[in-house]
Scaffold this active site. Sequence first.
Site, short mmCIF file in Angstrom:
data_model
loop_
_atom_site.label_atom_id
_atom_site.label_comp_id
_atom_site.label_asym_id
_atom_site.label_seq_id
_atom_site.Cartn_x
_atom_site.Cartn_y
_atom_site.Cartn_z
N GLY A 1 0.34 -7.55 4.56
CA GLY A 1 -0.79 -8.48 4.48
C GLY A 1 -0.39 -9.93 4.55
CD GLU A 2 -0.78 -15.07 5.73
OE1 GLU A 2 0.27 -14.73 6.28
OE2 GLU A 2 -0.84 -16.02 4.93
CB CYS B 1 2.90 -10.80 13.99
SG CYS B 1 2.25 -12.25 13.13
CB SER C 1 6.45 -15.90 9.01
OG SER C 1 6.63 -15.31 7.74
CG LEU C 2 8.52 -21.99 12.60
CD1 LEU C 2 7.13 -22.54 12.36
CD2 LEU C 2 9.57 -23.07 12.32
CG HIS C 3 8.89 -15.42 13.38
ND1 HIS C 3 9.98 -15.11 12.59
CD2 HIS C 3 7.82 -14.89 12.73
CE1 HIS C 3 9.58 -14.42 11.53
NE2 HIS C 3 8.29 -14.28 11.58
CG ASN D 1 14.46 -5.24 10.05
OD1 ASN D 1 15.66 -4.96 10.08
ND2 ASN D 1 13.93 -6.06 9.16
CB SER E 1 6.02 -14.98 2.84
OG SER E 1 6.47 -15.09 4.17
CB CYS F 1 11.59 -8.31 6.96
SG CYS F 1 12.43 -9.09 5.60
CB CYS G 1 8.98 -7.14 -1.51
SG CYS G 1 8.16 -7.59 0.03
#
Length: 353
Positions: free
Chosen positions: A157-158, A111, A210-212, A288, A187, A331, A100
């Site tokens: 990071g994005e 977020c 990453s919808l959530h 988490n 992602s 995560c 990862c």
Amino acid sequence: MASRYDLSKDELVAWLGNEPRYRATQIWEGLYQQFAEPADISALPKTLRARVQEELPSSLSLVTERVSDGGDTSKFLWELEGGARIETVLMLYPDRVTVCVSTQAGCAMACGFCATGQAGFTRHLSVGEIVEQVVVAARRGREMGRRVGNIVFMGMGEPLANEPNVHAAVERLHDDIGISARHLTVSTVGVVPGIHRLAQWAEPVNLAVSLHAANDQLRDDLVPINKRYPIGMLMDACADYLDARGRRLSFEWALIDSVNDRRQDAVELAELCHDLPLPAHVNLIPLNSTPGYPTRGTPPEGVARFRDELLRMGVNVTVRANRGNDIDAACGQLAAGQPVEVRTAITSKRVPS
Ligand code: SAH
């Protein structure tokens, strides 16, 4: 000074000057196939080895390595040139090994439930800084007799806010290390222009979104970039990706107790999955804990109930196994030691439905 994994092969040839061209090939193989330190590339004459070692430095200095899950999860904390810090996680499974990687030091997406988002943005990572994370993890995997086969761009990071460097890193991993595109997963929090660009990459990588939350009111609150790229635009970009690629699309859903784990959330999510040209796969993960977000993850019974509701509605869904919680490697927990403000009030309230 350029780091050794930042140079393209042509730049390496230029850097070598009067050396014969095959030296570039030998160095390239040493770096990308053998994962070797330049000083250990035995095909090279000693003086050249020393020159590469000295003049093309590594871009990652190890600060700490922490191990969990009986040795199956390792988290590396690196210091970069200029002092920024990032983390990389190596995960061994019975049937595969996954790395990862981080794509930025910090993150600007803010977020609230993510430790990286809580700490804010420092800078983009270079191509070499991204690729070298894979190389050192692969080296460590090899010491344990394992081969790294999967890369997930799910660290700090994005990725699609740093799309040019992430794409160039994907090209290196794919073309030079030889990892196939179906074993690479990018992602994103939903950076719509980046998804459209990714849909045109030559490498048909997997995409995780990453919808959530599946309505704009709740998603605006959980994932602030949703105000700029709301769910309708995001689904159009996902459809563009699926039309262009026909690859697996997954939605990541961190289950937050009494925030996004109710029946209505499952119904809205199922609708989004079914409205796409190919059905999306849902990955559920109980939230988490992070220092800056007081709300807890959905307890196991609630996770099972949410999963079963999705299954009944015909959605492909997996509950993701959690790795490295005790070393803050799971995560949303990567903060590279950055202090974050500890909040005590609950920041996300359930939107009445
Ligand atoms: N910025 C990208 C890449 C990071 S991937 C993205 O958002 O997709 C990290 C994943 O962990 C994302 O799906 C993110 O939403 C999720 N995550 C963040 N905080 C979390 C937490 N506290 N618990 C569980 N998952 C979390």
